[in-house]
Motif scaffolding. Structure first.
Motif, mmCIF file in Angstrom:
data_model
loop_
_atom_site.group_PDB
_atom_site.id
_atom_site.type_symbol
_atom_site.label_atom_id
_atom_site.label_comp_id
_atom_site.label_asym_id
_atom_site.label_seq_id
_atom_site.Cartn_x
_atom_site.Cartn_y
_atom_site.Cartn_z
ATOM 1 N N LEU A 138 -44.646 37.015 16.410
ATOM 2 C CA LEU A 138 -45.220 35.707 16.712
ATOM 3 C C LEU A 138 -44.175 34.593 16.821
ATOM 4 O O LEU A 138 -44.238 33.783 17.750
ATOM 5 C CB LEU A 138 -46.289 35.361 15.664
ATOM 6 N N PRO A 139 -43.206 34.513 15.885
ATOM 7 C CA PRO A 139 -42.252 33.400 15.983
ATOM 8 C C PRO A 139 -41.439 33.404 17.288
ATOM 9 O O PRO A 139 -40.912 32.372 17.685
ATOM 10 C CB PRO A 139 -41.318 33.621 14.773
ATOM 11 N N ARG A 183 -43.517 32.385 21.892
ATOM 12 C CA ARG A 183 -43.517 31.252 22.822
ATOM 13 C C ARG A 183 -42.299 31.294 23.758
ATOM 14 O O ARG A 183 -42.373 30.837 24.895
ATOM 15 C CB ARG A 183 -43.562 29.950 22.015
ATOM 16 N N MET A 226 -52.272 30.547 21.874
ATOM 17 C CA MET A 226 -51.055 30.236 22.624
ATOM 18 C C MET A 226 -51.074 30.919 23.991
ATOM 19 O O MET A 226 -50.853 30.292 25.035
ATOM 20 C CB MET A 226 -49.853 30.724 21.806
ATOM 21 N N HIS A 283 -51.450 29.653 28.092
ATOM 22 C CA HIS A 283 -50.382 29.878 29.077
ATOM 23 C C HIS A 283 -50.855 30.783 30.204
ATOM 24 O O HIS A 283 -50.049 31.293 30.976
ATOM 25 C CB HIS A 283 -49.139 30.460 28.391
#
Lengths: 569, 569
Positions: free
Chosen positions: A512-513, A516, A544, A548
């Motif tokens: 997850l980190p 993006r 998220m 997108h």
């Protein structure tokens, strides 16, 4: 002066007798009990066998004498009703102590005969080493068998409440235990993946668990005493050692010293049907919502009756102590002129198994499927209280709700701590007609030793509300089977978690980190089935990714639920 | 692209930041925190001081880095907002690390500044040995004082949640503790007789409890080191020993080494009022039910705001973590275009004190009296689970309800086990608009280790329903004071109970089992105030006596409540 006769002196019957006296000082109240004891703690029996409840007397909540002195109730134990003459409103009763038979009239009659353990007609079923557990004499017999025959191995047949409690009790006193269960899971009120937590707990406690396995026949075999028996066992019983050879449905055999039959109960309806009272399709006595049978002067309560299911309104059999007590109280009111309605039964229940508890309310997924009731389900795994405070344990909560309006259909929870509280909260919410939106807003007690600022139940409500509002699309473990070419699985856990917790074959790992920053590595023309460990980070990833432009679903309950579903026992 | 700025990085602020990102991937989100830490476990601070939470890091739930990587939130700790220019929608901010000042614009602004400990302007209040406990640095200072100065005696001022938790924490690490409380009771959310259970628990744990006693002045006094100090204390601190002389409101003095100020908090409204936002009458920021302040682009949440009380609808200050979290989440939704309404606050809360818990929801009796809201109250004392199963402890439950329709107004409970569960159940029932009749019918989890077939809450519902239906008239302890010539008190307990539990002067003792046979000894022209130990047998006696033509009232909660009311500390 109304003359009330009550058949059955436990739970429902005893509640009715006490309530009737409080309502009417002038009523004549007779309570007939076939057995030797009234108002005993039947739910406590396994715990006296285990030794956790030390005193047998603690189980005897009331005596005929205490009933007489406090409630002026004429309690007659060892009195069995043989027939009910509805025309004459008269009972024929046998005093089992004297073997005399006598008549007793009634104005209002209450049937509270309970349910009896199912005893299948198998070869050898009448062996002295085959026991049921319904009452004090049953318990005494088991205890005496344990003491006299010093069995080393017991087989429990049936993995319901009593079966599981007996497994634990027998392990507690040091026996090896096999558990036979014909179904693919123990504890029918919960669904398979939840029951898998119990299966694991059984295995962890060295119980020989055999699912999809029934008992076919029992053979008593005398044991050859060996030399070592003679030397080791100085406290040898007078009677010869026996052991049993069990033939099982899978054509194997099992050697054991003791069998506990706990394959379920059936409503005691012999008296009711003999006098022509209507029975329901499930085999229980049919009553209306005032607990009245098809005879206006005869009421029935407890394990023997069918009540309405809270969700469907359909008849159901719920052999539980809480409803029996409430029904008894209400029947007493109504026999004395009131018109109080019983509200349908949710079947809220809980079972302790070693250090774990499992509880449920409302309908389970199996039943919803069977009844073709539309539902959605979500899972939450979170700590029983603030995780930074000592003693927090994970709770697994499954919430079933209406996809139309968020009405709560059912809930199941398991864990080491705080399970009763969460199912109680959900049972109240369900009964109140609350929706999952309401759950998110519940204001529950919070301090670190007791809960979290966002409690398990709040979290479940938020997750379910997200699903209903379209703020999250979820998928389930079965969606991971037979993926189409247009789907990929994305594991957003940290690499270390895959090592410690396990991984899913074919999943892409993108923590997850980093997500993006690595969006360009993911295809927009495929559906991403995202998962994390418990579903929480998966939701963050879902939000998220969809924003997108990706097509995404999040695995509800994450890898932990995946494991529960895929566990095999 | 909406630019959201959040002032305050704990509870409400942190919840809002995380939620805002989940709702909008494109929003710009900045979180400004004056302190060094965001999203720390403020409710856990006393338990790290006590050592129960061993690791300080366990209290740091999120870091600026984790917020950035998971939520893409620009977290700026040590950044203090100096002014809000509402016209220009611009903030002036000081970076406390560099002492630089800069501007930041916003589209939507969220105020989550919390509340600050009240620090009365008393002489000596700024002593280094006077502490508050609101955040990590406060905690660190207390821990460092404990370590460096090895105080032997601490004085906690204020008996609310933090005060009581600090009393326990300091006793836990071995200090002698005095507790000063200006009111006649600790734990304002509950009523005096319930608080008396806490008072007893404090005394039992050797806390020097001083009610109706305030702090007037603090004087630092250097200590003369004695010879024995020198020999005993090998780990002597570098700084000199100090101790404090406290002047108290009753003109006595108290020697102590350390003061913890916990007399309450006040909403942090300096920024809000400086920029002209409306405040409420209680001193909190005024918001509508969408958490919007009097400026349509500024929202506020948490301890700093006034919300509507669930029962009265009136504004109230509820500085609790649960509501703050929910408000933060909801404000984020609304800042990004939703119109979600916050539902009023019940103030559900719980506090652990040594092995006891006390919890409450809704309004207490004091508030109902003050607001002239009609109410009736009943008490139940019963076991946390089946009394025959080990580990059951009594729960005392006070239920406040509308005499008109049985609506739940409030509930309070105390005991060693199961208190959180019962208040949770009652909080859900209250929020759902259930009545006491509904409580009687709740279907809660039952197995001997977890509850009773007739749970505490069921019992409370039944008792209250009896009162409403006129099936029982109750009296209260104050009715026993100044009896008229037409009243007599009848104690229906067994004689042995009078010896062990205590008796009431002037009461006739007539044990329940004899009552039916001794009716002729009781006068029909007088009102009989009947009582037993907890109220249950009193109900049986009430029903019996009224049906025989006596005028009767039953003492709700029995002798046990009588003792709670009459306890003096």
């Amino acid at each position: 002066m109304t003359k009330i006769v009550i058949i059955g002196g436990v739970a429902g019957g005893a509640s009715a007798a006490a309530r009737a006296r409080r309502v009417s000082e002038t009523a004549e109240i007779i309570m007939l009990e076939r057995g030797e004891f009234v108002s005993f703690a039947n739910c406590g029996l396994p715990y006296h066998i285990s030794g956790e409840i030390e005193s047998r007397d603690a189980l005897l909540l009331q005596t005929p004498e205490s009933f007489k002195s406090r409630f002026n109730v004429d309690v007659r134990v060892l009195n069995e009703v043989l027939t009910i003459d509805r025309q004459a409103k008269q009972l024929t009763i046998r005093n089992l102590a004297t073997n005399e038979t006598y008549q007793e009239s009634y104005d209002k009659l209450l049937l509270s005969p309970g349910a009896s353990p199912i005893k299948p007609p198998l070869p050898g079923i009448d062996s002295h080493f085959v026991h049921s557990l319904r009452n004090i004499p049953d318990m005494d017999k088991i205890l005496s068998t344990l003491m006299l025959h010093k069995p080393k191995h017991a087989t429990v047949v049936g993995g319901g409440f009593i079966g599981l409690e007996m497994v634990e009790a027998l392990r507690h006193v040091g026996l090896e235990v096999s558990l036979l269960e014909l179904a693919d899971q123990v504890m029918g009120p919960v669904d398979l993946e939840m029951a898998n937590m119990l299966h694991q707990k059984l295995v962890d406690n060295d119980v020989d668990l055999r699912l999809k396995t029934g008992l076919a026949a029992i053979t008593e075999c005398p044991i050859q005493l060996t030399e070592s028996d003679n030397t080791d066992d100085y406290d040898k019983p007078a009677s010869p050692h026996f052991h049993l050879q069990l033939a099982l449905s899978d054509n194997t055999t099992l050697a054991t010293d003791l069998v506990i039959l706990a394959i379920g109960v059936k409503p005691e309806t012999s008296l009711a049907s003999a006098c022509g009272l209507e029975l329901g399709k499930l085999g229980g006595i049919r009553v209306d919502d005032e607990m009245r049978t098809s005879d206006a002067d005869i009421y029935a309560v407890g394990d023997a009756i069918e009540t309405a299911d809270f969700v469907t309104g359909h008849p159901t059999l719920i052999p539980l102590a809480g409803p029996a007590n409430r029904q008894g109280r209400l029947a007493a009111d109504n026999m004395l002129g009131a018109n109080i309605k019983y509200r349908a039964t949710q079947g809220t229940a809980i079972c302790k198994l070693f250090d774990m508890a499992i509880a449920s309310t409302g309908l389970n997924e199996k039943t919803l499927l069977k009844k073709a009731i539309p539902f959605e389900k979500i899972y939450v795994h979170t700590a029983s209280h603030a995780s930074y405070y000592p003693g927090a344990h994970p709770i697994t909560l499954k919430l079933l709700f209406s996809p139309d309006n968020g009405t709560i259909l059912g809930a199941q929870a398991a864990g080491l701590d705080g399970v009763d509280k969460r199912i109680d909260v959900l049972a109240v919410a369900q009964r109140a007609g609350m929706t999952v939106y309401d759950l998110a807003d519940l204001e529950l007690t919070y301090a670190p030793p007791f809960g979290s600022a966002r409690d398990v139940v709040n979290q479940a409500g938020m997750v379910a509300a997200n699903v209903l509002l379209g703020d999250e699309q979820i998928c389930h473990t079965q969606d991971f089977v037979n993926l189409s070419a247009n789907q990929i699985i994305v594991d957003i856990r940290n690499p270390g978690e895959l090592t410690t917790a396990g991984a899913i074959d074919g999943a892409i790992n993108m923590p997850l980190p980093q997500l993006r920053d690595r969006l360009n590595e993911l295809p927009k023309d495929k559906e991403l089935l995202v998962f994390c460990q418990v579903g929480l980070r998966g939701h963050v990833a879902y939000r998220m990714l969809t924003q997108h432009g990706f097509k995404v679903r999040n695995l509800t309950g994450g890898y932990k639920t995946f494991q529960m579903v895929n566990a095999h026992f």
